[in-house]
Scaffold this motif. Structure first.
Motif, PDB file in Angstrom:
ATOM      1  N   LYS A   1      -0.303  29.650 -37.247  1.00  6.18           N
ATOM      2  CA  LYS A   1       0.557  30.803 -36.939  1.00  6.18           C
ATOM      3  C   LYS A   1       1.931  30.655 -37.582  1.00  6.18           C
ATOM      4  CE  LYS A   1       2.714  33.255 -33.113  1.00  6.18           C
ATOM      5  NZ  LYS A   1       2.990  33.280 -31.680  1.00  6.18           N
ATOM      6  N   TYR A   2       2.329  29.406 -37.830  1.00  9.63           N
ATOM      7  CA  TYR A   2       3.638  29.123 -38.413  1.00  9.63           C
ATOM      8  C   TYR A   2       3.540  28.732 -39.892  1.00  9.63           C
ATOM      9  CZ  TYR A   2       5.124  29.575 -33.662  1.00  9.63           C
ATOM     10  OH  TYR A   2       5.366  30.091 -32.413  1.00  9.63           O
ATOM     11  N   GLY A   3       2.389  29.020 -40.497  1.00  9.21           N
ATOM     12  CA  GLY A   3       2.206  28.821 -41.930  1.00  9.21           C
ATOM     13  C   GLY A   3       1.994  27.385 -42.364  1.00  9.21           C
ATOM     14  N   VAL A   4       1.554  26.532 -41.437  1.00 11.69           N
ATOM     15  CA  VAL A   4       1.348  25.123 -41.761  1.00 11.69           C
ATOM     16  C   VAL A   4      -0.120  24.771 -41.579  1.00 11.69           C
ATOM     17  CG1 VAL A   4       1.964  22.755 -41.129  1.00 11.69           C
ATOM     18  CG2 VAL A   4       3.704  24.546 -41.061  1.00 11.69           C
ATOM     19  N   SER A   5      -0.662  24.074 -42.564  1.00 13.17           N
ATOM     20  CA  SER A   5      -2.059  23.630 -42.499  1.00 13.17           C
ATOM     21  C   SER A   5      -2.122  22.244 -41.868  1.00 13.17           C
ATOM     22  CB  SER A   5      -2.649  23.569 -43.907  1.00 13.17           C
ATOM     23  OG  SER A   5      -3.940  23.001 -43.870  1.00 13.17           O
ATOM     24  N   VAL A   6      -3.170  21.988 -41.123  1.00 12.30           N
ATOM     25  CA  VAL A   6      -3.369  20.647 -40.565  1.00 12.30           C
ATOM     26  C   VAL A   6      -3.911  19.701 -41.629  1.00 12.30           C
ATOM     27  CG1 VAL A   6      -3.715  21.409 -38.204  1.00 12.30           C
ATOM     28  CG2 VAL A   6      -5.672  21.168 -39.701  1.00 12.30           C
TER      29      VAL A   6
END
Length: 75
Positions: free
Chosen positions: A55-60
């Motif tokens: 949701k915050y534009g960060v990939s795990v």
């Protein structure tokens, strides 16, 4: 743990939680904090933090092959 106070203009319509998530997710993305440390900042479990990162534009997932190999070894 260090505390930082920010003066945010009232015109920025975001909740405190969103500010915390933006900062924690960016520090996680830049490998400055672990997922657990980032989750602690926001007050979430590690699993919940990882679930909302997108949701915050960060990939795990890391973009680095070395990081990928390290994550596989530590799994």
């Amino acid at each position: 743990m260090r505390t930082i106070h920010l003066n945010i203009p009232d015109s920025v319509d975001l909740k405190d939680y969103d500010f915390s998530m933006i900062i924690a997710s960016k520090l996680y993305e830049d490998a400055k904090l672990t997922a657990g440390q980032s989750a602690e900042i926001v007050g979430l479990s590690k699993r919940a933090f990882l679930e909302v990162l997108g949701k915050y534009g960060v990939s795990v997932f890391s973009n680095s092959i070395d990081d990928l190999h390290s994550e596989i070894e530590n799994a």
